[in-house]
Each structure stands twice: as structure tokens, then as C-alpha cells.
Design a protein around this motif. Structure first.
Motif, PDB file in Angstrom:
ATOM      1  N   THR A 274       0.886  -1.112   0.069  1.00  0.00           N
ATOM      2  CA  THR A 274       0.070   0.116  -0.003  1.00  0.00           C
ATOM      3  C   THR A 274       0.812   1.294  -0.021  1.00  0.00           C
ATOM      4  OG1 THR A 274      -1.545  -1.086   1.219  1.00  0.00           O
ATOM      5  CG2 THR A 274      -1.940   1.016   1.159  1.00  0.00           C
ATOM      6  N   ASN A 275       1.932   1.323   0.788  1.00  0.00           N
ATOM      7  CA  ASN A 275       2.926   2.417   0.903  1.00  0.00           C
ATOM      8  C   ASN A 275       3.436   2.665  -0.227  1.00  0.00           C
ATOM      9  OD1 ASN A 275       2.276   3.379   3.406  1.00  0.00           O
ATOM     10  ND2 ASN A 275       3.301   1.780   4.328  1.00  0.00           N
ATOM     11  N   ALA A 276       3.912   1.696  -1.068  1.00  0.00           N
ATOM     12  CA  ALA A 276       4.943   1.865  -2.297  1.00  0.00           C
ATOM     13  C   ALA A 276       3.932   2.340  -3.369  1.00  0.00           C
ATOM     14  CB  ALA A 276       5.472   0.292  -2.662  1.00  0.00           C
ATOM     15  N   LYS A 277       2.503   1.883  -3.371  1.00  0.00           N
ATOM     16  CA  LYS A 277       1.744   2.348  -4.400  1.00  0.00           C
ATOM     17  C   LYS A 277       1.458   3.794  -4.009  1.00  0.00           C
ATOM     18  CE  LYS A 277      -2.756   0.984  -6.304  1.00  0.00           C
ATOM     19  NZ  LYS A 277      -3.952   0.593  -6.322  1.00  0.00           N
ATOM     20  N   ARG A 278       1.335   4.261  -2.893  1.00  0.00           N
ATOM     21  CA  ARG A 278       0.943   5.653  -2.567  1.00  0.00           C
ATOM     22  C   ARG A 278       1.851   6.535  -3.082  1.00  0.00           C
ATOM     23  NH1 ARG A 278       1.704   8.628   1.659  1.00  0.00           N
ATOM     24  NH2 ARG A 278       2.698   6.941   2.800  1.00  0.00           N
ATOM     25  N   LEU A 279       3.245   5.967  -2.916  1.00  0.00           N
ATOM     26  CA  LEU A 279       4.577   6.578  -2.990  1.00  0.00           C
ATOM     27  C   LEU A 279       4.855   6.780  -4.482  1.00  0.00           C
ATOM     28  CD1 LEU A 279       6.248   5.801   0.054  1.00  0.00           C
ATOM     29  CD2 LEU A 279       5.198   7.743  -0.133  1.00  0.00           C
ATOM     30  N   GLY A 280       4.335   5.946  -5.327  1.00  0.00           N
ATOM     31  CA  GLY A 280       4.691   5.805  -6.774  1.00  0.00           C
ATOM     32  C   GLY A 280       5.995   4.806  -6.723  1.00  0.00           C
ATOM     33  N   ILE A 281       6.350   3.979  -5.871  1.00  0.00           N
ATOM     34  CA  ILE A 281       7.513   3.134  -6.005  1.00  0.00           C
ATOM     35  C   ILE A 281       7.257   1.798  -6.737  1.00  0.00           C
ATOM     36  CG2 ILE A 281       9.128   1.979  -4.558  1.00  0.00           C
ATOM     37  CD1 ILE A 281       9.058   4.110  -2.595  1.00  0.00           C
ATOM     38  N   THR A 282       8.061   1.359  -7.644  1.00  0.00           N
ATOM     39  CA  THR A 282       7.811   0.276  -8.302  1.00  0.00           C
ATOM     40  C   THR A 282       9.335  -1.035  -8.239  1.00  0.00           C
ATOM     41  OG1 THR A 282       8.772   1.413 -10.197  1.00  0.00           O
ATOM     42  CG2 THR A 282       6.392   1.114  -9.918  1.00  0.00           C
ATOM     43  N   ASN A 283      10.156  -0.371  -7.204  1.00  0.00           N
ATOM     44  CA  ASN A 283      11.430  -1.344  -7.640  1.00  0.00           C
ATOM     45  C   ASN A 283      11.329  -2.101  -6.282  1.00  0.00           C
ATOM     46  OD1 ASN A 283      11.948   0.689  -5.605  1.00  0.00           O
ATOM     47  ND2 ASN A 283      14.243   0.843  -6.250  1.00  0.00           N
ATOM     48  N   ILE A 284      10.449  -2.288  -5.548  1.00  0.00           N
ATOM     49  CA  ILE A 284      10.456  -3.173  -4.393  1.00  0.00           C
ATOM     50  C   ILE A 284       9.535  -4.310  -4.639  1.00  0.00           C
ATOM     51  CG2 ILE A 284       9.693  -3.295  -1.778  1.00  0.00           C
ATOM     52  CD1 ILE A 284       9.783  -0.302  -1.427  1.00  0.00           C
ATOM     53  N   TYR A 285      10.477  -5.466  -4.251  1.00  0.00           N
ATOM     54  CA  TYR A 285       9.785  -6.782  -4.340  1.00  0.00           C
ATOM     55  C   TYR A 285       9.656  -7.389  -3.046  1.00  0.00           C
ATOM     56  CZ  TYR A 285      10.936  -5.805  -9.065  1.00  0.00           C
ATOM     57  OH  TYR A 285      11.158  -5.153 -10.247  1.00  0.00           O
ATOM     58  N   PRO A 286       8.239  -7.272  -2.495  1.00  0.00           N
ATOM     59  CA  PRO A 286       8.022  -7.902  -1.039  1.00  0.00           C
ATOM     60  C   PRO A 286       8.024  -9.477  -1.190  1.00  0.00           C
ATOM     61  CG  PRO A 286       6.169  -6.410  -1.895  1.00  0.00           C
ATOM     62  CD  PRO A 286       7.139  -6.768  -3.233  1.00  0.00           C
ATOM     63  N   HIS A 287       8.501 -10.044  -0.191  1.00  0.00           N
ATOM     64  CA  HIS A 287       8.395 -11.604  -0.044  1.00  0.00           C
ATOM     65  C   HIS A 287       7.970 -12.013   1.312  1.00  0.00           C
ATOM     66  CE1 HIS A 287      10.921 -11.785  -3.728  1.00  0.00           C
ATOM     67  NE2 HIS A 287      11.597 -10.663  -2.801  1.00  0.00           N
ATOM     68  N   LEU A 288       6.905 -12.799   1.586  1.00  0.00           N
ATOM     69  CA  LEU A 288       6.548 -13.148   2.780  1.00  0.00           C
ATOM     70  C   LEU A 288       7.382 -14.254   3.245  1.00  0.00           C
ATOM     71  CD1 LEU A 288       4.328 -12.891   5.299  1.00  0.00           C
ATOM     72  CD2 LEU A 288       2.965 -14.764   3.817  1.00  0.00           C
ATOM     73  N   LEU A 289       8.135 -13.956   4.122  1.00  0.00           N
ATOM     74  CA  LEU A 289       9.317 -14.808   4.540  1.00  0.00           C
ATOM     75  C   LEU A 289      10.353 -14.712   5.805  1.00  0.00           C
ATOM     76  CD1 LEU A 289      10.940 -17.133   2.457  1.00  0.00           C
ATOM     77  CD2 LEU A 289      12.276 -15.239   1.537  1.00  0.00           C
ATOM     78  N   ASP A 290      10.594 -15.841   6.387  1.00  0.00           N
ATOM     79  CA  ASP A 290      11.429 -15.764   7.415  1.00  0.00           C
ATOM     80  C   ASP A 290      12.601 -15.561   6.920  1.00  0.00           C
ATOM     81  OD1 ASP A 290      13.114 -16.221   9.525  1.00  0.00           O
ATOM     82  OD2 ASP A 290      12.009 -17.572  10.455  1.00  0.00           O
ATOM     83  N   ALA A 291      13.357 -14.402   7.133  1.00  0.00           N
ATOM     84  CA  ALA A 291      14.616 -13.901   6.594  1.00  0.00           C
ATOM     85  C   ALA A 291      15.890 -14.922   7.001  1.00  0.00           C
ATOM     86  CB  ALA A 291      15.165 -12.546   6.721  1.00  0.00           C
ATOM     87  N   ARG A 292      15.661 -15.676   7.881  1.00  0.00           N
ATOM     88  CA  ARG A 292      16.836 -16.490   8.408  1.00  0.00           C
ATOM     89  C   ARG A 292      16.823 -17.558   7.420  1.00  0.00           C
ATOM     90  NH1 ARG A 292      14.531 -17.396  14.418  1.00  0.00           N
ATOM     91  NH2 ARG A 292      12.789 -17.375  13.357  1.00  0.00           N
ATOM     92  N   LYS A 293      15.485 -17.794   6.681  1.00  0.00           N
ATOM     93  CA  LYS A 293      15.379 -18.890   5.796  1.00  0.00           C
ATOM     94  C   LYS A 293      15.544 -18.891   4.483  1.00  0.00           C
ATOM     95  CE  LYS A 293      12.743 -21.634   9.395  1.00  0.00           C
ATOM     96  NZ  LYS A 293      11.383 -21.514   9.877  1.00  0.00           N
TER      97      LYS A 293
END
Ligand SMILES: C[S@@+](CC[C@H](N)C(=O)[O-])C[C@H]1O[C@@H](n2cnc3c(N)ncnc32)[C@H](O)[C@@H]1O
Length: 414
Positions: free
Chosen positions: A288-307
Motif C-alpha cells: 500500500t505504501n509503495a503504491k501511494r509513493l509511486g514506487i515500483t522497485n520493491i519486491y515484497p516476500h512473505l518470508l522468515d529472512a533466516r530461511k
């Protein structure tokens, strides 16, 4: 549900279930469409006022009850009623008592008499019930600054008396309304001119930070994606990582996206940012935040970063680790009251250590890693990094910094 009942319900969940008041307030108010603006303001004031002053309110209540024998639900009714009596003008005593009795009655009909009698006794007492008459100086300080004794002792042991006092004093101050300018859409100067009516001033902490004199949430500048509401010191973290347009960046614990959207801004919305988080709800906020700010280079991953099992390596990594949050108690007073046990600390330290291990594995040779927390707790900060560095001889420290909220009236960060 009425304003005081709502306030009680939220306070109870904060004290008994370690919940956060801002989420609860937003959610409950959304569900109660019939709430007037007056109801909302009263609920907010009672929740934040009671939270902020809890140790003092408890001290007053305890002069009239045996707190070991009084149900905590009843104690919460007393604390919020004393808060209204002592700190809110223009609320007649009978209204405070009636509403408190109604809340008590709903919980258990037997509570009504106790609430009525105790509050009347308190309200009819002499002014000196409000003086802190303790002889033990440490306990007195804890109540005066509304700062749990255990945290005061941690600060005193890990730093010194002076730092402890300053942190305690700072915890009672009102945080600034700060936000970051989204330079992908507007410059700081243009924004200051366009929205001069908000009495905006430039931050001395970050070149994209701005301080406002009134709330900016849901304002035109917010809705148009020209700003991101964020503490000034938090802005320093992305700036320290200094990502470039061609970089591939990993943000290991990225939600709700304060720093990750800032990274994008610094990269001119170019390059790639892999943004992980284990919370689906919070990860959606990044979108939601990226859309509002006009950002397109973020790739969100639902992930435990340790894995993470990526075969790619990263030029820059941000590990904004889950932590005890003691640097943000001015903004989120409930953190002070959430029990801070050795077991919880050990668990956090272990997760942080595992995240750092993964960061080491995923960093390109010559790459840069920033480890940050919003706490002053040394096991999570200096000692964590000292142990990390001791394990690998190909790591070099560029800089470390512990900031406290009292230095610039910001949140405290490592
Ligand atoms: C300090 S907050 C991050 C704030 C975020 N960087 C920002 O600036 O908006 C820590 C985040 O770590 C996430 N988290 C906790 N454990 C994690 C893990 N093992 N892997 C990934 N994210 C994790 C939490 O859900 C939380 O959103």
C-alpha cells in the motif's frame, strides 16, 4: 460501545495481553461507525493519558486498595478514572464515577459498589494523595518519571546514572510530528512552500526530514504520496546504507516499509530491493505504501529472512532486526509495561544473531551491511555486533552509533 468502555477495553488488552494501543484504537474505532469525533477524542485521550501516567495513577490507587487482592480489571477502571479526575478538565466527577460504575457492572454486577465507593473516597481526599511520598529514592524516581524500575536499572548498569535520568526525562516529552519527503515526487523546498499552512520546518537530523506543528495523517500531501510519516532518526538508517541506482538490495525485516521505501527513494526507484517480512498483514502495508509513493522497485516476500535460500548475493543488506523497542517508548508507552524478561531478551538476541548469520551468507564480497534496532539494550546492539565480528575475519566495521531520544527529541536507535 461508549468512549470510556472502549478505552477500558483497549487498556485492558494492552496491560493484560501485551497488545499495542494504536492498532486497537484504529481497529475498534473503524468497527464503531456511530462514534462521534468527540467520542474518538475522549477515547484517545483516556487511553494515551492512562498509559503514559500508569505508574503514577497506580501509586495513587494503591493508597486506597490492596493491589495484591484487587482484580486487575478493576484496577484499570480506577487508573483511567483517576487520570480523568487529575488531568482532564471539564469532566464532572459524577460523570467519571457513573461511567466507571457502568463499566464495572458490565464486567461483574458485584464490582459496581467497590468502584463507586473507592472512587468517591479518592475524589473526596485531600490534595496530598497526589504527592509522591516514598522514601526510597529509586522507587520515587521510577514513579516521578513513570519509568519501570527494571528499565531504570538496566540503563544505570549498562550506561550510567546521567544517561538513565535523561532517558527517563525524555520519556515524558511529546514526540515531534516528523515525516520524510518523497523526493521521487517533490523536493523538500517545494513541499515546504506548497504546504506552508502546516508551519513546516526542515529536520536537522535528515536532509529529507520535515517537522510539522499539526498532524499530517490523511492530509493532501499524505494522500498524494508526497510524504511518509517517520521518525527523523529512523531516516538516518537508509541514508547510512547509501544504496545506489544499480544495486541489488536486501531488506531482511522490512515491514511496514519505512526504511525500504526510503531505500527506493535513494535509488531513484531503480535497481532491485528484495523486501522480506514474516508478517503478512505488515507486508501488505509495504505494498500500500509503495503504491501511494509511486514506487515500483520493491519486491515484497512473505518470508522468515533466516530461511532465505536465494542464489543471488546482494550489494547492500539492511537488517532492521526485531528488538525490545526501548528506544521508542516515548511514542509507544506500552512498551515500558510489557514484561521484559531475560528469557524474552535471550530469544530476541538469538533471532538477531541468526539474521546476521544469514546476512553474512548473502552479502557480496565488498558489500555493505547495516544492522539497526530501535533500542538502547546493549545485548541487542554493541554486544551482538561484537560477537558477530569476532566470528568472521573478513568483516570490517565502518561505523557504529547508539543514539538516544533525548539528543534530538527523536526515537532512539542503534
Ligand atoms: C523493526 S521492525 C521493521 C521496521 C521496518 N524496517 C521499517 O522501517 O518500517 C521488525 C520487523 O521484523 C519482522 N520480523 C521478525 N522476525 C523476522 C524474521 N525472522 N524474518 C523476517 N522478518 C522478521 C517483524 O514482523 C517486523 O515487521
Amino acid at each position: 460501545m461508549r468512549a470510556r468502555e472502549l478505552a477500558w477495553d483497549i487498556l485492558w488488552k494492552v496491560f493484560a495481553k501485551n497488545k499495542f494501543s494504536n492498532h486497537l484504537l484504529a481497529k475498534t474505532i473503524e468497527l464503531n461507525a456511530s462514534f462521534t469525533d468527540q467520542d474518538k477524542t475522549l477515547a484517545y485521550r483516556i487511553v494515551y493519558g492512562t498509559l503514559k501516567n500508569k505508574l503514577y495513577l497506580e501509586y495513587i490507587a494503591n493508597q486506597f486498595i490492596d493491589n495484591r487482592k484487587t482484580n486487575q480489571k478493576l484496577q484499570v477502571i480506577l487508573w483511567m478514572s483517576i487520570y480523568q479526575f487529575r488531568f482532564l478538565d471539564r469532566i464532572p466527577n459524577y460523570a467519571i464515577v457513573n461511567e466507571a460504575v457502568n463499566i464495572g457492572k458490565k464486567l461483574n454486577p458485584k464490582y459496581a459498589g467497590f468502584v463507586n465507593a473507592t472512587l468517591k473516597k479518592i475524589f473526596e481526599s485531600k490534595e496530598d494523595i497526589f504527592e509522591i511520598k516514598l522514601t526510597d529514592e529509586t522507587k520515587k524516581l521510577s514513579i516521578k518519571y513513570i519509568f519501570p524500575l527494571s528499565l531504570y536499572l538496566i540503563l544505570r548498569n549498562e550506561y550510567n546514572e546521567e544517561v538513565a535520568r535523561k532517558v527517563m526525562e525524555d520519556n515524558l516529552t511529546i514526540p515531534k510530528i516528523a515525516f520524510r519527503v518523497n523526493t521521487l515526487k517533490i523536493t523538500q523546498d517545494e513541499l515546504l512552500t506548497k504546504y506552508a499552512g502546516y508551519n513546516l520546518t526542515k529536520s536537522v537530523v535528515s536532509p529529507v526530514g520535515v517537522i510539522a506543528e499539526k498532524p499530517v495523517i490523511n492530509s493532501e500531501m499524505f494522500e498524494e504520496g508526497l510524504i511518509f510519516i517517520q521518525d527523523e532518526m529512523s531516516m538516518r538508517i537508509a541514508e547510512v546504507l547509501d544504496p545506489q541506482e544499480t544495486d541489488r538490495v536486501l531488506d531482511m525485516c522490512s515491514a511496514p516499509g519505512g526504511k525500504t521505501t526510503h531505500l527506493s527513494q535513494l535509488m531513484n526507484n531503480k535497481g532491485i530491493i528484495d523486501a522480506c517480512d514474516i508478517s503478512e498483514r505488515k507486508l501488505n502495508l509495504i505494498k500500500t505504501n509503495a503504491k501511494r509513493l509511486g514506487i515500483t522497485n520493491i519486491y515484497p516476500h512473505l518470508l522468515d529472512a533466516r530461511k532465505i535460500t536465494a542464489s543471488v548475493k546482494y550489494d547492500k543488506i539492511l537488517c532492521d532486526a526485531p528488538c525490545s523497542g526501548l528506544g521508542v517508548i516515548k511514542r509507544k508507552p506500552e512498551i515500558k509495561y510489557h514484561s521484559f524478561t531475560n528469557e524474552k531478551l535471550a530469544n530476541l538476541v538469538e533471532i538477531q544473531e541468526q539474521l546476521l548469520e544469514k546476512a553474512y551468507e548473502l552479502l557480496k564480497p565488498g558489500g555493505i551491511l547495516v544492522y539497526s534496532t530501535c533500542t538502547f539494550e546493549v545485548y541487542e546492539n554493541n554486544l551482538q555486533i561484537r560477537n558477530f565480528l569476532a566470528k568472521y575475519n573478513d568483516l570490517e566495521i565502518i561505523a557504529t552509533e547508539q543514539t538516544f531520544g533525548y539528543e534530538n527529541n527523536t526515537d532512539g536507535f542503534y
